[in-house]
Scaffold this motif. Structure first.
Motif, PDB file in Angstrom:
ATOM      1  N   CYS A  43       0.828  -1.194   0.000  1.00 19.50           N
ATOM      2  CA  CYS A  43       0.000   0.000   0.000  1.00 19.50           C
ATOM      3  C   CYS A  43       0.867   1.251   0.000  1.00 19.50           C
ATOM      4  O   CYS A  43       1.855   1.330   0.721  1.00 19.50           O
ATOM      5  CB  CYS A  43      -0.887   0.000   1.247  1.00 19.50           C
ATOM      6  SG  CYS A  43      -2.028   1.377   1.282  1.00 19.50           S
ATOM      7  N   MET A  55      -9.308  -2.305   2.486  1.00 19.90           N
ATOM      8  CA  MET A  55      -8.782  -2.723   1.180  1.00 19.90           C
ATOM      9  C   MET A  55      -8.278  -4.156   1.234  1.00 19.90           C
ATOM     10  O   MET A  55      -8.536  -4.959   0.329  1.00 19.90           O
ATOM     11  CB  MET A  55      -7.616  -1.825   0.766  1.00 19.90           C
ATOM     12  CG  MET A  55      -7.982  -0.393   0.451  1.00 19.90           C
ATOM     13  SD  MET A  55      -6.431   0.527   0.274  1.00 19.90           S
ATOM     14  CE  MET A  55      -7.032   2.073  -0.370  1.00 19.90           C
ATOM     15  N   CYS A  60      -6.087  -4.915  -7.276  1.00 21.63           N
ATOM     16  CA  CYS A  60      -5.743  -3.638  -6.660  1.00 21.63           C
ATOM     17  C   CYS A  60      -7.011  -2.971  -6.143  1.00 21.63           C
ATOM     18  O   CYS A  60      -8.050  -3.000  -6.807  1.00 21.63           O
ATOM     19  CB  CYS A  60      -5.078  -2.764  -7.723  1.00 21.63           C
ATOM     20  SG  CYS A  60      -4.840  -1.054  -7.244  1.00 21.63           S
ATOM     21  N   VAL A  61      -6.925  -2.408  -4.958  1.00 25.18           N
ATOM     22  CA  VAL A  61      -8.039  -1.619  -4.445  1.00 25.18           C
ATOM     23  C   VAL A  61      -7.547  -0.187  -4.274  1.00 25.18           C
ATOM     24  O   VAL A  61      -6.579   0.060  -3.551  1.00 25.18           O
ATOM     25  CB  VAL A  61      -8.549  -2.137  -3.087  1.00 25.18           C
ATOM     26  CG1 VAL A  61      -9.763  -1.338  -2.638  1.00 25.18           C
ATOM     27  CG2 VAL A  61      -8.902  -3.611  -3.175  1.00 25.18           C
ATOM     28  N   ALA A  62      -8.184   0.738  -4.979  1.00 26.78           N
ATOM     29  CA  ALA A  62      -7.765   2.135  -4.902  1.00 26.78           C
ATOM     30  C   ALA A  62      -8.861   2.946  -4.239  1.00 26.78           C
ATOM     31  O   ALA A  62     -10.048   2.696  -4.455  1.00 26.78           O
ATOM     32  CB  ALA A  62      -7.486   2.680  -6.298  1.00 26.78           C
ATOM     33  N   TYR A 118     -10.810   6.505  -3.612  1.00 26.54           N
ATOM     34  CA  TYR A 118     -11.016   7.818  -4.234  1.00 26.54           C
ATOM     35  C   TYR A 118     -11.827   8.700  -3.296  1.00 26.54           C
ATOM     36  O   TYR A 118     -12.594   8.222  -2.471  1.00 26.54           O
ATOM     37  CB  TYR A 118     -11.717   7.696  -5.590  1.00 26.54           C
ATOM     38  CG  TYR A 118     -13.149   7.234  -5.528  1.00 26.54           C
ATOM     39  CD1 TYR A 118     -13.467   5.885  -5.509  1.00 26.54           C
ATOM     40  CD2 TYR A 118     -14.205   8.164  -5.485  1.00 26.54           C
ATOM     41  CE1 TYR A 118     -14.776   5.450  -5.445  1.00 26.54           C
ATOM     42  CE2 TYR A 118     -15.524   7.732  -5.420  1.00 26.54           C
ATOM     43  CZ  TYR A 118     -15.807   6.379  -5.403  1.00 26.54           C
ATOM     44  OH  TYR A 118     -17.107   5.957  -5.323  1.00 26.54           O
ATOM     45  N   ALA A 145      -9.349   9.660  -7.517  1.00 32.03           N
ATOM     46  CA  ALA A 145      -8.447   8.622  -7.028  1.00 32.03           C
ATOM     47  C   ALA A 145      -7.044   9.192  -6.878  1.00 32.03           C
ATOM     48  O   ALA A 145      -6.617  10.020  -7.671  1.00 32.03           O
ATOM     49  CB  ALA A 145      -8.426   7.437  -7.983  1.00 32.03           C
ATOM     50  N   ARG A 158      -3.495   3.288  -2.542  1.00 31.92           N
ATOM     51  CA  ARG A 158      -4.047   2.046  -3.057  1.00 31.92           C
ATOM     52  C   ARG A 158      -3.270   0.843  -2.540  1.00 31.92           C
ATOM     53  O   ARG A 158      -2.116   0.955  -2.172  1.00 31.92           O
ATOM     54  CB  ARG A 158      -4.046   2.056  -4.578  1.00 31.92           C
ATOM     55  CG  ARG A 158      -2.665   2.232  -5.178  1.00 31.92           C
ATOM     56  CD  ARG A 158      -2.751   2.348  -6.682  1.00 31.92           C
ATOM     57  NE  ARG A 158      -3.485   3.527  -7.096  1.00 31.92           N
ATOM     58  CZ  ARG A 158      -4.341   3.543  -8.130  1.00 31.92           C
ATOM     59  NH1 ARG A 158      -4.549   2.468  -8.837  1.00 31.92           N
ATOM     60  NH2 ARG A 158      -4.976   4.651  -8.452  1.00 31.92           N
ATOM     61  N   LYS A 164      -0.261   8.040 -11.245  1.00 32.61           N
ATOM     62  CA  LYS A 164      -1.667   7.801 -11.560  1.00 32.61           C
ATOM     63  C   LYS A 164      -1.779   7.209 -12.954  1.00 32.61           C
ATOM     64  O   LYS A 164      -2.573   6.307 -13.204  1.00 32.61           O
ATOM     65  CB  LYS A 164      -2.455   9.109 -11.487  1.00 32.61           C
ATOM     66  CG  LYS A 164      -2.625   9.623 -10.079  1.00 32.61           C
ATOM     67  CD  LYS A 164      -3.494  10.884 -10.107  1.00 32.61           C
ATOM     68  CE  LYS A 164      -3.611  11.544  -8.762  1.00 32.61           C
ATOM     69  NZ  LYS A 164      -2.363  12.096  -8.256  1.00 32.61           N
ATOM     70  N   THR A 178      -8.755  -3.294 -11.070  1.00 30.66           N
ATOM     71  CA  THR A 178      -8.767  -2.371  -9.933  1.00 30.66           C
ATOM     72  C   THR A 178     -10.180  -2.070  -9.456  1.00 30.66           C
ATOM     73  O   THR A 178     -11.064  -1.776 -10.263  1.00 30.66           O
ATOM     74  CB  THR A 178      -8.073  -1.047 -10.317  1.00 30.66           C
ATOM     75  OG1 THR A 178      -6.754  -1.328 -10.736  1.00 30.66           O
ATOM     76  CG2 THR A 178      -8.043  -0.089  -9.131  1.00 30.66           C
ATOM     77  N   TYR A 182     -12.467   0.398  -7.076  1.00 32.52           N
ATOM     78  CA  TYR A 182     -12.396   1.724  -6.445  1.00 32.52           C
ATOM     79  C   TYR A 182     -13.364   1.813  -5.285  1.00 32.52           C
ATOM     80  O   TYR A 182     -14.533   1.473  -5.420  1.00 32.52           O
ATOM     81  CB  TYR A 182     -12.696   2.809  -7.473  1.00 32.52           C
ATOM     82  CG  TYR A 182     -11.619   2.939  -8.515  1.00 32.52           C
ATOM     83  CD1 TYR A 182     -10.518   3.744  -8.303  1.00 32.52           C
ATOM     84  CD2 TYR A 182     -11.694   2.197  -9.693  1.00 32.52           C
ATOM     85  CE1 TYR A 182      -9.512   3.846  -9.242  1.00 32.52           C
ATOM     86  CE2 TYR A 182     -10.684   2.288 -10.641  1.00 32.52           C
ATOM     87  CZ  TYR A 182      -9.607   3.116 -10.413  1.00 32.52           C
ATOM     88  OH  TYR A 182      -8.601   3.200 -11.347  1.00 32.52           O
TER      89      TYR A 182
END
Ligand code: UDP
Ligand code: MG
Length: 313
Positions: free
Chosen positions: A89, A105, A117-119, A121, A154, A158, A179, A189, A191
């Protein structure tokens, strides 16, 4: 190693210890096996000393000390290189991004192996209207002229699985725009919304001009569309100039009087402006090719402290 936290720090003496304590508190009994990778990005305050003190007492802390300030992008890159967690992260040192969100996450990645992936925002930004407008316009523009997709609101906050981290590290370009890089490498990914907190202490390192330069970095780094704009504008202006010439000739022929000195001056000024603009745009790309050609390192660390080394001592 389950989880690695990459923490870029630039003049964060007021919050860095609090950040460390807070993460430990939040992670307690939730995630046991994790590590910190603090990157001290050439801070001029006591950040380096505080990090060293934390390093001495902790058994899961790595510290990368830059030889000078290389910017957050370079700090993230250096930090990611040091990580070994299954999940990694990137998180700010100022506690605007809560460690609780990292747990959220991690749970998503635990429960769905299709997500890489967890982003997070920001739904609502706690910023001035002008800045929000500027950022929104930037996202819209990027969306139109580049192939990469930027998710509105975002940030770099992440959690990624290892293959994605390796992919990000494989992009070794000097001018980094994370980004864009996160989007470029692909991967699945998800969000999730989060609310950015007020800075725990200290102040933001981003001025409007720094952000503006960063935005240009994003555009030039990921699309050559501006080069085409120059060509199209040039073409269009040539057409207009040609029409203008025809009209001036007809008017001159009918009235036997060409008093178009002012128009000509305006035209010359305008055309020189266009020329310079086009040159400037080409220059932006040329400058980047030039810098990349030098193959300079993205960062220079004068010292890297790892807990593994400490243990073996
Ligand atoms: N940062 C950095 N190098 C810089 C500027 C910022 O490592 O040259 C770090 C900073 O210490 C923080 C993170 O990047 O952990 C985000 O910076 P900041 O909070 O100033 O940005 P904002 O939250 O206002 O966008
Ligand atoms: Mg911040």
């Amino acid at each position: 190693m389950k989880l690695s936290l990459v923490v870029p720090c630039y003049n964060e003496e007021e919050v860095i210890y609090e950040f460390y304590k807070e993460v430990r508190k939040v992670f307690e009994n939730k995630i046991e096996d994790y590590e910190f990778v603090f990157v001290n990005d050439g801070s001029r305050d006591k950040t380096a000393d505080i990090l060293k003190a934390i390093y001495k007492v902790a058994d899961n802390v790595n510290v990368v000390n830059f030889s000078r300030n290389f910017g957050k992008e370079a700090a993230m890159y250096a930090g990611l290189q040091q990580t070994c967690g299954e999940y990694t992260c990137v998180i700010d040192a100022d506690l605007q991004q809560r460690p609780e969100v990292v747990l959220e996450m991690a749970e998503i990645l635990d429960n769905d192996e299709n997500i890489d992936c967890v982003a997070a925002y920001q739904e609502a930004r706690n910023e001035g209207k002008a800045l929000t407008f500027f950022k929104d316009s930037f996202y819209k523009l990027m969306d139109k002229i580049t192939e990469i997709e930027l998710y509105k609101g975002a940030s770099d906050f992440r959690l990624m699985r290892r293959p994605m981290v390796e992919a990000v590290l494989s992009m070794t370009e000097y001018h980094r725009f994370s980004k864009g890089i996160f989007s470029f490498v692909g991967f699945n990914t998800k969000y999730i919304p989060y609310e950015a907190q007020q800075r725990a202490a200290g102040e933001s390192k981003w001025s409007f001009s720094k952000l503006f330069i960063y935005a240009i970095e994003g555009i030039v780094g990921f699309t050559t569309a501006p080069l085409k704009v120059a060509s199209f504008a040039g073409l269009g202006l040539m057409l207009i100039a040609f029409l203008y010439m025809v009209i001036a000739l007809i008017v001159g022929a009918v009235t036997y009087n060409i008093t178009s000195a002012i128009a000509i001056i305006t035209l010359i000024l305008f055309m020189s402006g266009v020329n310079l603009l086009a040159l400037g745009i080409i220059g932006e790309y040329l400058a980047r090719t030039y810098m990349q050609g030098k193959n300079r390192p993205v960062f220079i660390a004068k010292e890297i402290l790892t807990y593994e080394e400490k243990e073996s001592e």
